[in-house]
Design a protein around this motif. Structure first.
Motif, PDB file in Angstrom:
ATOM      1  N   LEU A  90      34.341  35.940  37.877  1.00  0.00           N
ATOM      2  CA  LEU A  90      34.718  36.996  38.763  1.00  0.00           C
ATOM      3  C   LEU A  90      36.145  37.917  38.604  1.00  0.00           C
ATOM      4  O   LEU A  90      36.199  38.972  38.749  1.00  0.00           O
ATOM      5  CB  LEU A  90      34.524  36.631  40.164  1.00  0.00           C
ATOM      6  CG  LEU A  90      33.335  36.098  40.802  1.00  0.00           C
ATOM      7  CD1 LEU A  90      33.254  35.740  42.175  1.00  0.00           C
ATOM      8  CD2 LEU A  90      32.155  37.413  40.843  1.00  0.00           C
ATOM      9  N   GLY A 137      27.018  35.931  33.929  1.00  0.00           N
ATOM     10  CA  GLY A 137      27.495  36.952  34.458  1.00  0.00           C
ATOM     11  C   GLY A 137      27.619  38.308  33.974  1.00  0.00           C
ATOM     12  O   GLY A 137      27.571  39.421  34.172  1.00  0.00           O
ATOM     13  N   SER A 140      24.167  40.054  34.632  1.00  0.00           N
ATOM     14  CA  SER A 140      24.396  40.771  35.880  1.00  0.00           C
ATOM     15  C   SER A 140      25.110  39.708  36.826  1.00  0.00           C
ATOM     16  O   SER A 140      24.590  38.443  36.809  1.00  0.00           O
ATOM     17  CB  SER A 140      23.155  40.790  36.276  1.00  0.00           C
ATOM     18  OG  SER A 140      23.107  41.229  37.864  1.00  0.00           O
ATOM     19  N   LEU A 141      26.329  40.068  37.431  1.00  0.00           N
ATOM     20  CA  LEU A 141      26.938  39.129  38.414  1.00  0.00           C
ATOM     21  C   LEU A 141      26.026  38.836  39.342  1.00  0.00           C
ATOM     22  O   LEU A 141      26.095  37.720  40.082  1.00  0.00           O
ATOM     23  CB  LEU A 141      28.272  39.594  38.681  1.00  0.00           C
ATOM     24  CG  LEU A 141      29.551  39.334  37.675  1.00  0.00           C
ATOM     25  CD1 LEU A 141      30.755  40.107  38.225  1.00  0.00           C
ATOM     26  CD2 LEU A 141      29.788  37.869  37.508  1.00  0.00           C
ATOM     27  N   GLY A 142      25.464  39.678  39.948  1.00  0.00           N
ATOM     28  CA  GLY A 142      24.660  39.480  41.236  1.00  0.00           C
ATOM     29  C   GLY A 142      23.493  38.656  40.780  1.00  0.00           C
ATOM     30  O   GLY A 142      22.992  37.866  41.974  1.00  0.00           O
ATOM     31  N   LEU A 143      23.135  38.326  39.657  1.00  0.00           N
ATOM     32  CA  LEU A 143      22.040  37.529  39.460  1.00  0.00           C
ATOM     33  C   LEU A 143      22.490  36.105  39.402  1.00  0.00           C
ATOM     34  O   LEU A 143      21.616  35.059  39.292  1.00  0.00           O
ATOM     35  CB  LEU A 143      20.843  38.034  38.242  1.00  0.00           C
ATOM     36  CG  LEU A 143      20.112  39.242  38.665  1.00  0.00           C
ATOM     37  CD1 LEU A 143      19.331  39.649  37.653  1.00  0.00           C
ATOM     38  CD2 LEU A 143      19.163  38.848  39.868  1.00  0.00           C
ATOM     39  N   SER A 144      23.507  36.022  38.306  1.00  0.00           N
ATOM     40  CA  SER A 144      24.268  34.874  38.122  1.00  0.00           C
ATOM     41  C   SER A 144      24.406  33.858  38.949  1.00  0.00           C
ATOM     42  O   SER A 144      24.524  32.727  39.200  1.00  0.00           O
ATOM     43  CB  SER A 144      25.388  35.176  36.880  1.00  0.00           C
ATOM     44  OG  SER A 144      26.437  35.748  37.861  1.00  0.00           O
ATOM     45  N   LEU A 145      25.157  34.712  40.254  1.00  0.00           N
ATOM     46  CA  LEU A 145      25.654  33.703  41.509  1.00  0.00           C
ATOM     47  C   LEU A 145      24.439  32.992  42.102  1.00  0.00           C
ATOM     48  O   LEU A 145      24.697  31.773  42.311  1.00  0.00           O
ATOM     49  CB  LEU A 145      26.546  34.461  42.572  1.00  0.00           C
ATOM     50  CG  LEU A 145      27.585  35.183  42.032  1.00  0.00           C
ATOM     51  CD1 LEU A 145      28.182  36.043  42.944  1.00  0.00           C
ATOM     52  CD2 LEU A 145      28.675  33.965  41.490  1.00  0.00           C
ATOM     53  N   PRO A 146      23.424  33.459  42.522  1.00  0.00           N
ATOM     54  CA  PRO A 146      22.175  32.724  42.933  1.00  0.00           C
ATOM     55  C   PRO A 146      21.848  31.425  42.175  1.00  0.00           C
ATOM     56  O   PRO A 146      21.445  30.546  42.469  1.00  0.00           O
ATOM     57  CB  PRO A 146      21.153  33.705  43.369  1.00  0.00           C
ATOM     58  CG  PRO A 146      21.896  35.180  43.174  1.00  0.00           C
ATOM     59  CD  PRO A 146      23.266  35.042  42.418  1.00  0.00           C
TER      60      PRO A 146
END
Length: 372
Positions: A90, A137, A140-146
């Motif tokens: 991040l 990340g 896609s950071l949005g997909l990596s966090l989940p």
């Protein structure tokens, strides 16, 4: 049946009503792994197929049992490693040059801490956090966090299932007296001096760093496993030890890959959830028995079934390739990792020795040619 005792791989062979201690460990490993498959494939959350792999390795690695402290150490290491990767991604992923410079620094610090005797779990999960999480990340950071959240949930589930397996199949089934492990105590390793630790960590970092830089610079996500293999094998910090670790990993992957192909096509013949559970239990019984045997190949069988579980999990996941294709790709990646590791270590070791000889000549020269 009469009660008798004798040495085994786990340090003792005790019988009570015909049960040996190795029988108990074998049954516990098979039931624990099968239970993990039941839950992971039944619920089928993202990356759930890793949970049976974790359970198998927790239960096979130590005949002394998976203690509360060991489980908490795994959970702590998992959370710390994954959160480190998340924070790192991040904050620095948007600055490629700074990101790579910090990557080299983190690799050095992890290898340096490893030479000081940190928990193997912490070493593993710090490597996963630093190397794998940022690469996710990049997609896609949005997909990596989940996915990181699911990974931590799967790891914690594996720890709980391992504890549950030990409660369901305790050592007391084989012996009244199993108060402490009877195996040989772990040898006390002499602590490395600070200069040796720095030199070892630098060598490992110089070997791993260029490959990591290449993967991240060109976003080579297909080489993720190869990068992780090299990082894990590089902790030995020598070409000889790296070659030995590479050979062991290759044997385990070949055995597991061949078994996974047979397993996969049996599943295709009877593609039902119930048959998957039965096949997993029977397969785990066979490999668990081999894992707890006293033969030289025992560790390879344990590694092989771990790879089988991983390959089957990847192949049965949505959009997954066949086990045969996964097997070929995995073996090729292990081979490439081994070749890279050995060549890189040899080059680094040769570069390291040359200045040393020059330095010795420079120091000895005044003594030979100086005034008398």
């Amino acid at each position: 049946m009469p009660t008798e005792s004798g040495p085994t791989k786990s340090g003792v062979t005790c019988k009570r009503n015909g049960w040996e201690l190795t029988d108990v460990h074998t049954l516990r490993l098979a039931i624990g792994s099968t239970l993990a498959v039941v839950i992971a494939f039944g619920v089928a959350w993202p990356v759930s197929f890793l949970t049976p792999v974790f359970v198998w390795n927790f239960l096979r690695s130590s005949s002394a049992g998976f203690s509360l402290a060991a489980g908490l150490d795994v959970i702590r290491s998992l959370v710390v490693g994954c959160l480190t990767g998340v924070v790192y991604s991040l904050t620095l992923l948007r600055y490629p040059t700074l990101f790579l410079l910090v990557m080299w620094l983190l690799l050095f610090l992890i290898f340096y801490a490893n030479t000081g005797g940190i928990s193997p779990n912490l070493f593993l999960w710090m490597m996963v956090g630093v190397l794998v999480v940022p690469l996710l990340g990049l997609q896609s950071l949005g997909l990596s966090l989940p996915i990181v959240g699911y990974l931590m949930a799967g790891g914690i589930t594996a720890v709980v299932l391992t504890w549950l397996a030990q409660v369901l199949i305790p050592d007391s089934l084989a012996s009244h007296q199993a108060s402490s492990p009877v195996g040989q105590p772990a040898p006390i390793q002499a602590k490395m001096s600070s200069p040796r630790r720095v030199r070892s960590a630098c060598l490992s970092t110089v070997v791993v760093g260029p490959l990591v830089t290449l993967v991240y610079t060109f976003n080579l996500t297909d080489e993720l496993l190869m990068m992780v293999f090299v990082a894990m094998m590089a902790q030995a910090a020598s070409s000889a030890a790296g070659a030995k670790a590479s050979a062991a990993m290759l044997i385990g992957n070949v055995l597991g890959g061949v078994a996974a192909i047979v397993f996969y096509y049996l599943l295709l013949a009877a593609h039902t959830y119930g048959f998957l559970i039965v096949l997993t239990f029977l397969g785990s019984l066979v490999f668990a028995r081999a894992n707890f045997s006293s033969g030289k190949m025992a560790p390879f069988y344990g590694m092989a079934f771990s790879n089988l579980l991983l390959l089957i999990g990847q192949s049965t996941a949505p959009g997954g390739d066949t086990a045969g294709l996964k097997f070929v790709v995995r073996v090729v990646q292990v081979l490439l990792a081994a070749v890279y590791l050995i060549l890189a270590f040899k080059m680094a070791e040769r570069f390291q020795k040359k200045p040393s000889r020059d330095g010795e000549a420079a120091v000895s020269q005044p003594v030979v040619s100086g005034p008398t």
